[in-house]
Design an enzyme around this catalytic site. Structure first.
Site, mmCIF file in Angstrom:
data_model
loop_
_atom_site.group_PDB
_atom_site.id
_atom_site.type_symbol
_atom_site.label_atom_id
_atom_site.label_comp_id
_atom_site.label_asym_id
_atom_site.label_seq_id
_atom_site.Cartn_x
_atom_site.Cartn_y
_atom_site.Cartn_z
ATOM 1 N N THR A 1 17.122 -18.992 -26.663
ATOM 2 C CA THR A 1 15.465 -19.027 -27.190
ATOM 3 C C THR A 1 15.392 -18.902 -28.729
ATOM 4 O O THR A 1 15.630 -18.218 -29.395
ATOM 5 C CB THR A 1 15.258 -17.664 -26.507
ATOM 6 O OG1 THR A 1 16.013 -17.453 -25.260
ATOM 7 C CG2 THR A 1 13.817 -17.384 -26.809
ATOM 8 N N LYS B 1 13.833 -18.558 -32.359
ATOM 9 C CA LYS B 1 13.561 -17.714 -32.548
ATOM 10 C C LYS B 1 13.144 -17.989 -33.949
ATOM 11 O O LYS B 1 13.241 -18.393 -34.595
ATOM 12 C CB LYS B 1 14.933 -16.575 -32.958
ATOM 13 C CG LYS B 1 15.438 -16.003 -31.359
ATOM 14 C CD LYS B 1 14.346 -15.215 -30.764
ATOM 15 C CE LYS B 1 14.675 -14.876 -29.187
ATOM 16 N NZ LYS B 1 13.905 -14.148 -28.390
ATOM 17 N N LYS C 1 14.646 -23.145 -25.529
ATOM 18 C CA LYS C 1 13.999 -22.843 -24.924
ATOM 19 C C LYS C 1 13.037 -22.254 -25.126
ATOM 20 O O LYS C 1 12.888 -21.463 -26.291
ATOM 21 C CB LYS C 1 14.659 -21.579 -23.691
ATOM 22 C CG LYS C 1 13.825 -20.209 -23.147
ATOM 23 C CD LYS C 1 14.603 -19.100 -21.906
ATOM 24 C CE LYS C 1 14.071 -18.827 -21.688
ATOM 25 N NZ LYS C 1 12.994 -17.542 -22.400
ATOM 26 N N LYS D 1 10.618 -15.635 -31.653
ATOM 27 C CA LYS D 1 9.309 -16.335 -30.394
ATOM 28 C C LYS D 1 7.712 -16.934 -30.214
ATOM 29 O O LYS D 1 7.314 -17.833 -30.032
ATOM 30 C CB LYS D 1 9.750 -15.386 -29.110
ATOM 31 C CG LYS D 1 9.241 -13.893 -29.667
ATOM 32 C CD LYS D 1 9.627 -13.458 -28.073
ATOM 33 C CE LYS D 1 9.737 -11.609 -28.112
ATOM 34 N NZ LYS D 1 10.401 -11.269 -27.129
ATOM 35 N N GLU E 1 9.049 -15.578 -23.572
ATOM 36 C CA GLU E 1 7.938 -15.522 -22.218
ATOM 37 C C GLU E 1 6.814 -15.521 -23.047
ATOM 38 O O GLU E 1 5.497 -15.958 -21.823
ATOM 39 C CB GLU E 1 8.187 -14.123 -21.548
ATOM 40 C CG GLU E 1 8.152 -12.666 -22.046
ATOM 41 C CD GLU E 1 9.131 -12.542 -23.542
ATOM 42 O OE1 GLU E 1 9.016 -11.413 -24.197
ATOM 43 O OE2 GLU E 1 10.381 -13.180 -23.662
ATOM 44 N N HIS F 1 11.153 -16.668 -16.420
ATOM 45 C CA HIS F 1 11.801 -16.084 -16.785
ATOM 46 C C HIS F 1 11.200 -14.436 -16.661
ATOM 47 O O HIS F 1 9.887 -14.550 -16.215
ATOM 48 C CB HIS F 1 11.000 -15.842 -18.257
ATOM 49 C CG HIS F 1 11.594 -14.596 -19.261
ATOM 50 N ND1 HIS F 1 11.028 -13.809 -19.142
ATOM 51 C CD2 HIS F 1 11.832 -14.983 -20.397
ATOM 52 C CE1 HIS F 1 11.015 -13.314 -20.017
ATOM 53 N NE2 HIS F 1 12.122 -13.916 -21.139
ATOM 54 N N ARG F 2 11.950 -13.809 -16.120
ATOM 55 C CA ARG F 2 10.865 -12.461 -15.420
ATOM 56 C C ARG F 2 10.460 -10.989 -15.829
ATOM 57 O O ARG F 2 11.030 -10.560 -16.293
ATOM 58 C CB ARG F 2 12.744 -12.026 -14.814
ATOM 59 C CG ARG F 2 13.781 -11.219 -16.023
ATOM 60 C CD ARG F 2 14.919 -10.646 -14.793
ATOM 61 N NE ARG F 2 16.289 -10.382 -16.293
ATOM 62 C CZ ARG F 2 16.962 -9.224 -15.612
ATOM 63 N NH1 ARG F 2 16.985 -8.960 -14.428
ATOM 64 N NH2 ARG F 2 17.572 -9.015 -17.083
ATOM 65 N N HIS G 1 16.598 -15.821 -14.952
ATOM 66 C CA HIS G 1 17.167 -14.396 -15.802
ATOM 67 C C HIS G 1 17.916 -13.476 -14.782
ATOM 68 O O HIS G 1 16.519 -12.677 -14.371
ATOM 69 C CB HIS G 1 15.977 -14.267 -16.770
ATOM 70 C CG HIS G 1 16.334 -14.735 -17.948
ATOM 71 N ND1 HIS G 1 16.275 -15.080 -19.213
ATOM 72 C CD2 HIS G 1 15.024 -16.065 -17.387
ATOM 73 C CE1 HIS G 1 15.832 -16.120 -20.341
ATOM 74 N NE2 HIS G 1 14.955 -16.851 -19.171
ATOM 75 N N SER H 1 20.977 -14.044 -20.558
ATOM 76 C CA SER H 1 20.222 -13.860 -21.695
ATOM 77 C C SER H 1 19.718 -12.793 -22.529
ATOM 78 O O SER H 1 19.784 -11.473 -21.153
ATOM 79 C CB SER H 1 19.016 -14.844 -21.829
ATOM 80 O OG SER H 1 17.660 -14.453 -22.670
ATOM 81 N N ASN I 1 0.156 -0.949 -0.211
ATOM 82 C CA ASN I 1 -0.085 0.515 0.473
ATOM 83 C C ASN I 1 1.074 1.311 -0.397
ATOM 84 O O ASN I 1 -0.093 2.646 -0.519
ATOM 85 C CB ASN I 1 -1.360 0.016 1.242
ATOM 86 C CG ASN I 1 -2.129 0.798 1.334
ATOM 87 O OD1 ASN I 1 -3.085 0.800 0.116
ATOM 88 N ND2 ASN I 1 -2.651 1.598 2.023
#
Length: 489
Positions: free
Chosen positions: A178, A180, A206, A182, A209, A298-299, A331, A383, A128
């Protein structure tokens, strides 16, 4: 708190400054069992910095805008958070070009939090206070989590040591990429990309996201084609391979269904996104430990609140929470890649994830000693915008327990995906050999790569294509106590 504001007089006061309500105590000595939060506070004009710190302490623990009689039904003196220290942030305030900011240290009694719940912890600490009018801007910089509280969390489902044993990968960094593009590939073509990368020498491929289950490729098709690729590549190379199958979905029921299907296909790892939320992350971590699966996080979304220096939350706090929640991978930045990452800040993130005891280090943004209470270590993932020509820098900055993921640096190779994977594997092994021979691989790095490229055409092509490309923009999130080195990386 002054004596005249205790007892009946307190409750006749109506609205009182937070300092006088008991949320500021410069004499307070934090207990070993206290949760401590460090906030960067930019007070509104005319608001005293100690009052602002007390306001944050109050609104993140027991206070509201006025005194309430029901305080007397609780152990209010114990349960009030105590702001006990406030100091000017270096290079802010009078004589600088930056408005005054303050580091405020706030201690919370352990009883304020439910054990084993990131959701409950965050509901108090960040729930809050960030919209509170007394502060112009507010950032959670760091936390000290007491051992007594850490012991209520599972921690990483697998951990670095067991992951290396399970995958039979020792003495070097793990390599990944990753897939591609993606979005847009059919399941079959997606699987072909995965096979080529793994066959060329990568350990992992991978999902990205935002690949879940879209009209162009249903999740079940992707899982089937990817695991077919993993199995064929493992058979061809004799190495344990994996693909991070993203099980992120709209509900927990759907995520469990996808994770169970991944397990039934023989996958060693599943993947989730940070945006699914803290409770969902903890739920998937518990599932992963129960089912002997590695959990990759994955962030996605983190920079919406972690990138700005004066407001939001430092990524090191996310690293701490995710280690508690139970992920195995996260990551955490590359330094030399395309995403935000000051070298000192990245080191602090990696130390938080991999140390058994993190020592206070203001240069890397670690404000507290942190004993990790035997929680497993998290494997950081580097990455975003990296390529084979940076291999010596990556090893120098990031250490050995890290997964280096070359997405475009594999799939964008002019000779094809498998050649891109070969280039990365040869570059890594050449650098590891030089390190093991005692050579100065950082200083000699470019020459080591050029020597290896004489017999490895894919590596030569990679070096010729990407040369010395780097993304040397100055980071927005930098150390407060030493100059940033970002621009010179």
């Amino acid at each position: 708190m002054s004596e005249e504001l205790k007892g009946e007089a307190r409750y006749k006061s109506g609205v009182m400054p937070y300092k006088k309500m008991g949320y500021w105590d410069s004499d307070y000595v934090p207990k070993d069992t206290d949760v401590i939060a460090l906030f960067r506070i930019t007070p509104q004009e005319g608001v005293d910095h100690e009052e602002a710190a007390a306001a944050v302490a109050g609104e993140s623990s027991t206070a509201t805008w006025t005194v309430v009689w029901t305080d007397r039904l609780t152990a209010c003196e114990l349960y009030r958070a105590k702001a006990y220290r406030s100091e000017l942030v270096p290079n802010t305030g009078p004589g600088t070009k930056n408005e005054a900011q303050y580091f405020a240290y706030i201690a919370y009694d352990l009883d304020l939090f439910e054990g084993g719940s990131i959701a409950n912890l965050t509901a108090s600490i960040i729930g809050n206070v960030f919209g509170f009018k007394a502060v112009k801007a507010l950032r959670l910089e760091d936390m000290r989590i007491p051992v007594a509280y850490l012991k209520t969390f599972q921690g990483p489902a697998t951990g670095i040591v067991v992951e290396r044993e399970r995958l039979d990968k020792f003495g070097r960094h793990x390599l990944g990429a990753t897939t591609k593009p993606k979005l847009g590939l059919s399941g079959r073509n997606y699987g072909r990309v995965v096979y080529e990368g793994l066959k060329g020498g990568l350990d992992f491929m991978k999902d990205d996201e935002n690949i879940n289950s879209q009209p162009f490729m249903h999740w079940r098709d992707r899982f089937l084609y990817c695991m077919e690729a993993v199995n064929k590549a493992s058979a061809a190379t004799g190495e344990v391979k994996g693909h991070y199958l993203n099980v992120t979905a709209g509900t927990m029921e759907e995520m469990y269904e996808r994770a169970e299907f991944a397990k039934s296909l023989g996958s060693v790892v599943v993947m989730i996104d940070l945006v699914i939320g803290y409770t969902a992350i903890q739920s998937m971590a518990k599932w992963s430990r129960k089912n002997d699966m590695i959990l990759h996080l994955h962030r996605a979304g983190n920079s919406t609140y972690s990138r700005q220096k004066n407001h939001g939350m430092n990524f090191r706090v996310i690293c701490k929470w995710m280690r508690m929640a139970g992920v195995d991978h996260i990551h955490a930045g590359t330094v030399v890649g395309k995403l935000e990452g000051d070298p000192l800040m990245i080191k602090g993130f990696y130390d938080t994830l991999r140390d058994t005891h993190s020592a206070k280090n203001l240069e890397t943004g670690l404000f507290f000693d942190q004993d990790w209470a035997s929680l497993n270590k998290v494997m950081p993932v580097a990455s975003g915008g990296i390529h084979a020509g940076q291999m010596h820098q990556l090893l120098d900055y990031l250490g050995e327990d890290v997964i280096l993921q070359f997405g475009g640096g594999t799939i964008g190779h002019p000779m094809g995906i498998q050649a891109g994977a070969v280039a990365n594997r040869v570059a890594l092994e050449a650098m590891i050999l030089a390190r093991n021979e005692g050579r100065d691989y950082v200083k000699e790095g470019p020459q080591i790569l050029q020597t290896a490229a004489k017999w490895c055409t894919p590596l030569k092509q990679a070096l010729d294509t990407w040369k010395d490309i780097t993304f040397n923009y100055e980071s927005t999130d930098t150390a407060d106590f030493v100059p940033s080195t970002t621009a010179s990386v």
